[in-house]
Design an enzyme around this catalytic site. Structure first.
Site, PDB file in Angstrom:
ATOM      1  N   GLU A 141      -2.964  -7.583 -15.183  1.00  0.00           N
ATOM      2  CA  GLU A 141      -3.455  -8.345 -16.337  1.00  0.00           C
ATOM      3  C   GLU A 141      -4.714  -7.645 -16.854  1.00  0.00           C
ATOM      4  O   GLU A 141      -5.224  -6.720 -16.203  1.00  0.00           O
ATOM      5  CB  GLU A 141      -3.752  -9.794 -15.949  1.00  0.00           C
ATOM      6  N   GLY A 195       7.503   2.128  -4.664  1.00  0.00           N
ATOM      7  CA  GLY A 195       7.202   2.682  -5.982  1.00  0.00           C
ATOM      8  C   GLY A 195       6.261   3.870  -5.886  1.00  0.00           C
ATOM      9  O   GLY A 195       6.391   4.857  -6.614  1.00  0.00           O
ATOM     10  N   ARG A 196       5.325   3.790  -4.950  1.00  0.00           N
ATOM     11  CA  ARG A 196       4.347   4.883  -4.793  1.00  0.00           C
ATOM     12  C   ARG A 196       5.025   6.152  -4.286  1.00  0.00           C
ATOM     13  O   ARG A 196       4.693   7.255  -4.719  1.00  0.00           O
ATOM     14  CB  ARG A 196       3.212   4.414  -3.862  1.00  0.00           C
ATOM     15  N   ARG A 208       5.140  37.848 -20.032  1.00  0.00           N
ATOM     16  CA  ARG A 208       4.019  38.087 -20.944  1.00  0.00           C
ATOM     17  C   ARG A 208       3.263  39.369 -20.554  1.00  0.00           C
ATOM     18  O   ARG A 208       2.849  39.514 -19.395  1.00  0.00           O
ATOM     19  CB  ARG A 208       3.073  36.873 -20.897  1.00  0.00           C
ATOM     20  N   PHE A 250      -1.684  40.538 -12.354  1.00  0.00           N
ATOM     21  CA  PHE A 250      -3.134  40.381 -12.153  1.00  0.00           C
ATOM     22  C   PHE A 250      -3.422  39.307 -11.098  1.00  0.00           C
ATOM     23  O   PHE A 250      -2.803  38.243 -11.086  1.00  0.00           O
ATOM     24  CB  PHE A 250      -3.819  39.989 -13.469  1.00  0.00           C
ATOM     25  N   GLN A 303      -3.204  26.890 -18.397  1.00  0.00           N
ATOM     26  CA  GLN A 303      -4.129  28.032 -18.351  1.00  0.00           C
ATOM     27  C   GLN A 303      -3.372  29.354 -18.252  1.00  0.00           C
ATOM     28  O   GLN A 303      -3.741  30.340 -18.901  1.00  0.00           O
ATOM     29  CB  GLN A 303      -5.083  27.853 -17.156  1.00  0.00           C
ATOM     30  N   GLU A 324       0.846   2.511 -10.483  1.00  0.00           N
ATOM     31  CA  GLU A 324       1.218   2.022  -9.146  1.00  0.00           C
ATOM     32  C   GLU A 324       0.017   2.026  -8.196  1.00  0.00           C
ATOM     33  O   GLU A 324       0.163   2.274  -6.996  1.00  0.00           O
ATOM     34  CB  GLU A 324       2.376   2.858  -8.557  1.00  0.00           C
TER      35      GLU A 324
HETATM   36  N1  COS Z   1       2.777  -4.778   1.858  1.00  0.00           N
HETATM   37  C1  COS Z   1       2.863  -6.103   2.152  1.00  0.00           C
HETATM   38  N2  COS Z   1       1.798  -6.931   2.176  1.00  0.00           N
HETATM   39  C2  COS Z   1       0.608  -6.390   1.892  1.00  0.00           C
HETATM   40  C3  COS Z   1       0.442  -5.021   1.591  1.00  0.00           C
HETATM   41  C4  COS Z   1       1.586  -4.195   1.583  1.00  0.00           C
HETATM   42  N3  COS Z   1       1.521  -2.905   1.298  1.00  0.00           N
HETATM   43  N4  COS Z   1      -0.868  -4.781   1.346  1.00  0.00           N
HETATM   44  C5  COS Z   1      -1.509  -5.961   1.508  1.00  0.00           C
HETATM   45  N5  COS Z   1      -0.614  -6.923   1.841  1.00  0.00           N
HETATM   46  C6  COS Z   1      -0.895  -8.332   2.116  1.00  0.00           C
HETATM   47  C7  COS Z   1      -2.004  -8.435   3.156  1.00  0.00           C
HETATM   48  O1  COS Z   1      -1.454  -8.375   4.461  1.00  0.00           O
HETATM   49  C8  COS Z   1      -2.605  -9.775   2.847  1.00  0.00           C
HETATM   50  O2  COS Z   1      -1.825 -10.794   3.419  1.00  0.00           O
HETATM   51  P1  COS Z   1      -2.487 -11.932   4.368  1.00  0.00           P
HETATM   52  O3  COS Z   1      -3.396 -12.690   3.439  1.00  0.00           O
HETATM   53  O4  COS Z   1      -1.328 -12.729   4.846  1.00  0.00           O
HETATM   54  O5  COS Z   1      -3.227 -11.210   5.426  1.00  0.00           O
HETATM   55  C9  COS Z   1      -2.464  -9.893   1.329  1.00  0.00           C
HETATM   56  O6  COS Z   1      -1.421  -8.973   0.959  1.00  0.00           O
HETATM   57  C10 COS Z   1      -3.737  -9.546   0.621  1.00  0.00           C
HETATM   58  O7  COS Z   1      -4.110  -8.231   1.004  1.00  0.00           O
HETATM   59  P2  COS Z   1      -5.608  -7.703   0.895  1.00  0.00           P
HETATM   60  O8  COS Z   1      -6.532  -8.676   1.535  1.00  0.00           O
HETATM   61  O9  COS Z   1      -5.620  -6.294   1.396  1.00  0.00           O
HETATM   62  O10 COS Z   1      -5.817  -7.755  -0.694  1.00  0.00           O
HETATM   63  P3  COS Z   1      -6.984  -7.225  -1.616  1.00  0.00           P
HETATM   64  O11 COS Z   1      -7.207  -8.190  -2.694  1.00  0.00           O
HETATM   65  O12 COS Z   1      -8.138  -6.767  -0.776  1.00  0.00           O
HETATM   66  O13 COS Z   1      -6.343  -5.938  -2.374  1.00  0.00           O
HETATM   67  C11 COS Z   1      -5.447  -3.807  -2.814  1.00  0.00           C
HETATM   68  C12 COS Z   1      -5.627  -4.970  -1.836  1.00  0.00           C
HETATM   69  C13 COS Z   1      -6.718  -3.441  -3.532  1.00  0.00           C
HETATM   70  C14 COS Z   1      -5.036  -2.657  -1.936  1.00  0.00           C
HETATM   71  C15 COS Z   1      -4.343  -4.223  -3.794  1.00  0.00           C
HETATM   72  O14 COS Z   1      -4.820  -5.211  -4.667  1.00  0.00           O
HETATM   73  C16 COS Z   1      -3.778  -3.079  -4.612  1.00  0.00           C
HETATM   74  O15 COS Z   1      -2.943  -2.318  -4.098  1.00  0.00           O
HETATM   75  N6  COS Z   1      -4.203  -2.972  -5.873  1.00  0.00           N
HETATM   76  C17 COS Z   1      -3.588  -2.084  -6.815  1.00  0.00           C
HETATM   77  C18 COS Z   1      -2.504  -2.807  -7.546  1.00  0.00           C
HETATM   78  C19 COS Z   1      -1.484  -1.875  -8.065  1.00  0.00           C
HETATM   79  O16 COS Z   1      -0.995  -0.991  -7.368  1.00  0.00           O
HETATM   80  N7  COS Z   1      -1.121  -2.061  -9.305  1.00  0.00           N
HETATM   81  C20 COS Z   1      -0.146  -1.203  -9.891  1.00  0.00           C
HETATM   82  C21 COS Z   1       0.357  -1.731 -11.116  1.00  0.00           C
HETATM   83  S1  COS Z   1       1.782  -2.587 -10.862  1.00  0.00           S
HETATM   84  S2  COS Z   1       2.134  -3.360 -12.600  1.00  0.00           S
END
Ligand code: COS
Length: 388
Positions: free
Chosen positions: A126, A241-242, A267, A277, A335, A362
């Site tokens: 968002e 996805g990553r 070239r 080179f 380059q 992602e």
């Molecule tokens: N797979 C499954 N669950 C996961 C996970 C994963 N890879 N990563 C985290 N979780 C779970 C955690 O275990 C946690 O669960 P519990 O509350 O039950 O312990 C929950 O999700 C929250 O995780 P966390 O506390 O690590 O969340 P944060 O808010 O600190 O954020 C990041 C984690 C920053 C790593 C996450 O928000 C992120 O990846 N952000 C990027 C988003 C993104 O990739 N966007 C791409 C666009 S898609 S349109």
């Protein structure tokens, strides 16, 4: 450890390369220039099995491994990164519904997706919740056997083109990451419209835009998994996805390297090919090393997902390394071509523009480094040390 592809993987790689080089590569520049989404190639892609890569065969899919999927995205992106990107999102959504949906939901949507009848999209971000994804505010309030959804989602790949959207919404205002749920919201549902479509630096054939929800009523039967499970569903899907973005970046980097190498051989300057080179040779050598290293990291992460190991750390490493490498490699390709690299008669300026998005989508590469550091310093630190 065997670094060779098996016969099935090699056959699929050859088949996808042939299709991609014949049907995608000749059009990629025009599609980008005209910002035209080539919807007509979804069906031929589906006929090759590429619209249901991970999906089980009884749902119309190919039931292929993540590793084979990575090989496929690499070949597609070598011809057209945009197609690899939108198809990877479609497959991520098909896989997400197959994994987290119930039987009714699977049968309702997945076979049509695998046949290329309908296109999928994934929506988490968002305006104020990109990296901080758990901070999302689009609400879904229960009303009888429906949710009433309000809010605007940003940066949605396939916006406007997709027929179904897996949307992360807030079902519990005070629940934080555990207050998020996943809804399947279909094109045409009253109260759902497409907002602004972005004008981007690259990947213009693949629309990125806003989803707008104004009292949109979504049946509870469209919720995937349990209430509150949405953030985990999103992040678990993003792990795959990553890996795919990493794989696509390898293909893009390979395409840039191929052009740069050919150019360096042909070239002439100061009476000989510029590949004679050292300044050019060292750049090409660095490009080749980075491509190989990226490919191995991507294959490793995919394989770990296939064997069911905890792969988030490796997916983050592969995505981060391969997309940073692709940015460096496409920049160096420009380059090597010099003035020719900067003009649109050659594809490398487009490759360079396209590479940038890999470092952002992602999860930005800063977020990948955060995920890696957390895993190393947290409970998986032992596992990483053991693996050495
Ligand atoms: N797979 C499954 N669950 C996961 C996970 C994963 N890879 N990563 C985290 N979780 C779970 C955690 O275990 C946690 O669960 P519990 O509350 O039950 O312990 C929950 O999700 C929250 O995780 P966390 O506390 O690590 O969340 P944060 O808010 O600190 O954020 C990041 C984690 C920053 C790593 C996450 O928000 C992120 O990846 N952000 C990027 C988003 C993104 O990739 N966007 C791409 C666009 S898609 S349109």
């Amino acid at each position: 450890m065997d670094f060779r592809l098996d016969d099935e993987q090699q056959d699929i790689k050859d088949l996808v390369r042939k299709f991609a080089q014949n049907e995608l590569a000749p059009h990629a520049a025009d599609w980008d220039e005209q910002a035209r989404f080539p919807r007509e190639i979804l069906k031929p892609l589906a006929e090759l099995g590429l619209a249901g890569i991970l999906v089980a065969e009884d749902l119309g899919g190919m039931s292929l491994s993540r590793l084979t999927g990575a090989i496929i995205y690499e070949e597609l992106a070598r011809a057209d990164l945009a197609t690899a990107t939108w198809l990877s999102v479609h497959n991520m959504v098909a896989g997400l519904i197959a994994r987290f949906g119930d039987d009714d939901q699977r049968r309702r949507w997945v076979p049509d997706m695998a046949r290329g009848e309908i296109l999928g999209a994934f929506s988490l971000s968002e305006a104020h919740a990109g990296s901080d994804a758990a901070n999302l505010r689009t609400t879904a309030r229960r009303d009888g056997d429906h949710y009433v959804v309000n809010g605007t989602k940003f940066w949605v790949t396939n916006a406007g083109q997709a027929d179904l959207y897996t949307v992360m919404v807030r079902t519990d205002p005070d629940g934080g990451a555990r207050g998020i749920s996943t809804l399947v919201i279909e094109k045409g549902m009253p109260g759902f419209s497409i907002g602004k479509i972005e004008r981007k630096m690259g990947l213009q054939s693949d629309p990125t835009g806003e989803l707008v929800f104004e009292d949109c009523r979504v049946p509870m039967a469209n919720r995937l998994g349990t209430e509150g499970e949405g953030f985990k569903i999103a992040l678990a899907s993003l792990d795959g996805g990553r890996v795919n973005i990493g794989a696509a970046s390898v293909g893009l980097a390979q395409a840039a390297f191929d052009v740069a190498t050919r150019y360096a051989q042909e070239r002439q300057a100061f009476g000989r090919p510029i590949g004679g080179f050292e300044g050019i040779q060292f750049m090409l050598a660095d490009m080749a090393m980075r491509i190989e290293a990226s490919r191995l990291l991507v294959y490793q992460a995919a394989q770990k997902m296939d064997t069911g190991e905890s792969a988030g750390l490796y997916a983050a490493m592969a995505k981060c390394f391969a997309t940073d490498a692709a940015m460096a490699i496409t920049t160096d390709a420009v380059q090597v071509l010099g003035g020719a690299g900067y003009v649109r008669d050659w594809p490398v300026e487009r490759y360079m523009r396209e590479a940038k998005v890999g470092q952002i989508v992602e999860g930005t590469n800063q977020i990948q480094r955060l995920v890696i550091a957390r895993a190393l310093l947290g409970e998986t630190a032992g596992a990483v040390a053991d693996a050495r």
